[in-house]
Design a protein around this motif. Structure first.
Motif, short mmCIF file in Angstrom:
data_model
loop_
_atom_site.label_atom_id
_atom_site.label_comp_id
_atom_site.label_asym_id
_atom_site.label_seq_id
_atom_site.Cartn_x
_atom_site.Cartn_y
_atom_site.Cartn_z
N LYS A 117 0.86 -1.18 0.00
CA LYS A 117 0.00 0.00 0.00
C LYS A 117 0.89 1.23 0.00
CE LYS A 117 -3.83 -2.16 2.41
NZ LYS A 117 -3.45 -3.32 3.14
N ASP A 118 0.42 2.29 -0.63
CA ASP A 118 1.17 3.54 -0.70
C ASP A 118 0.62 4.54 0.31
OD1 ASP A 118 2.70 2.56 -2.83
OD2 ASP A 118 1.17 3.17 -4.27
N TYR A 119 1.54 5.29 0.95
CA TYR A 119 1.17 6.26 1.97
C TYR A 119 1.78 7.61 1.66
CZ TYR A 119 -0.25 2.11 4.45
OH TYR A 119 -0.86 0.93 4.79
N TYR A 120 1.06 8.66 2.03
CA TYR A 120 1.50 10.04 1.88
C TYR A 120 1.79 10.62 3.27
CZ TYR A 120 1.15 15.10 1.37
OH TYR A 120 1.39 16.46 1.44
N TYR A 121 2.88 11.38 3.38
CA TYR A 121 3.30 11.95 4.66
C TYR A 121 3.59 13.44 4.50
CZ TYR A 121 4.44 7.10 5.75
OH TYR A 121 4.39 5.75 5.94
N LEU A 122 3.27 14.19 5.51
CA LEU A 122 3.77 15.55 5.67
C LEU A 122 4.45 15.57 7.02
CD1 LEU A 122 2.37 18.94 4.80
CD2 LEU A 122 3.13 18.56 7.14
#
Length: 161
Positions: A117-122
């Motif tokens: 699964k792909d995740y986005y982070y800030l």
């Protein structure tokens, strides 16, 4: 890098059972260990994974915080890290660092995969008199459009207390 891998594993476990109930509309402040985060009533504070200071989760988002004192950084060989820019560049690695002077923070974004699964982070950073805070907001990459602006607004509202 160990912290990022821990975050990815924690995120994979939390975000597997996401439901449509969360609205992310009603602001709610969490204050812990000298940091106040403005998130929403959709979040619950949980016990943080090892190596982190604070941990908050909702159905589709997790937020992890880490305080690193100047003494801890010096003990780890980063004794020349004294400014927010220095610290942010160290934790950002190869990612582009941006700043928001009004909120006195710096931040960077990135995407990672875990468990297929792909995740986005800030990730945002703030400076205190005796160290730095790293605040990481994360969601599934498919939800990036929904949360990217929200993450940045939440990061701008983080306060040292």
């Amino acid at each position: 890098m160990k912290r990022i891998l821990i975050l990815i594993m924690a995120l994979a476990m939390v975000l597997c059972s996401c439901g449509p109930e969360a609205t992310y509309e009603t602001p709610y402040e969490f204050t812990y260990e000298g940091l106040t985060l403005t998130l929403t009533t959709d979040f619950k504070m949980k016990n943080p994974p090892d190596a982190f200071t604070g941990y908050y989760e909702s159905e589709k988002v997790i937020v992890m915080t880490l305080f690193e004192s100047l003494d801890q950084l010096a003990g780890a060989g980063y004794d020349k890290v004294k400014t927010l820019e220095d610290y942010t560049k160290v934790v950002a690695g190869e990612f582009e660092v941006k700043s928001d002077e009004e909120s006195e923070m710096m931040y960077f974004t990135f995407e990672r995969s875990a468990d297929m699964k792909d995740y986005y982070y800030l990730a945002a950073t703030k400076k205190t008199d005796d160290g730095f805070w790293l605040i990481q907001y994360a969601c599934r990459a498919k939800d990036k459009e929904l949360f990217a602006d929200m993450f940045l607004e939440w990061a701008k509202k983080a306060k040292i207390v």
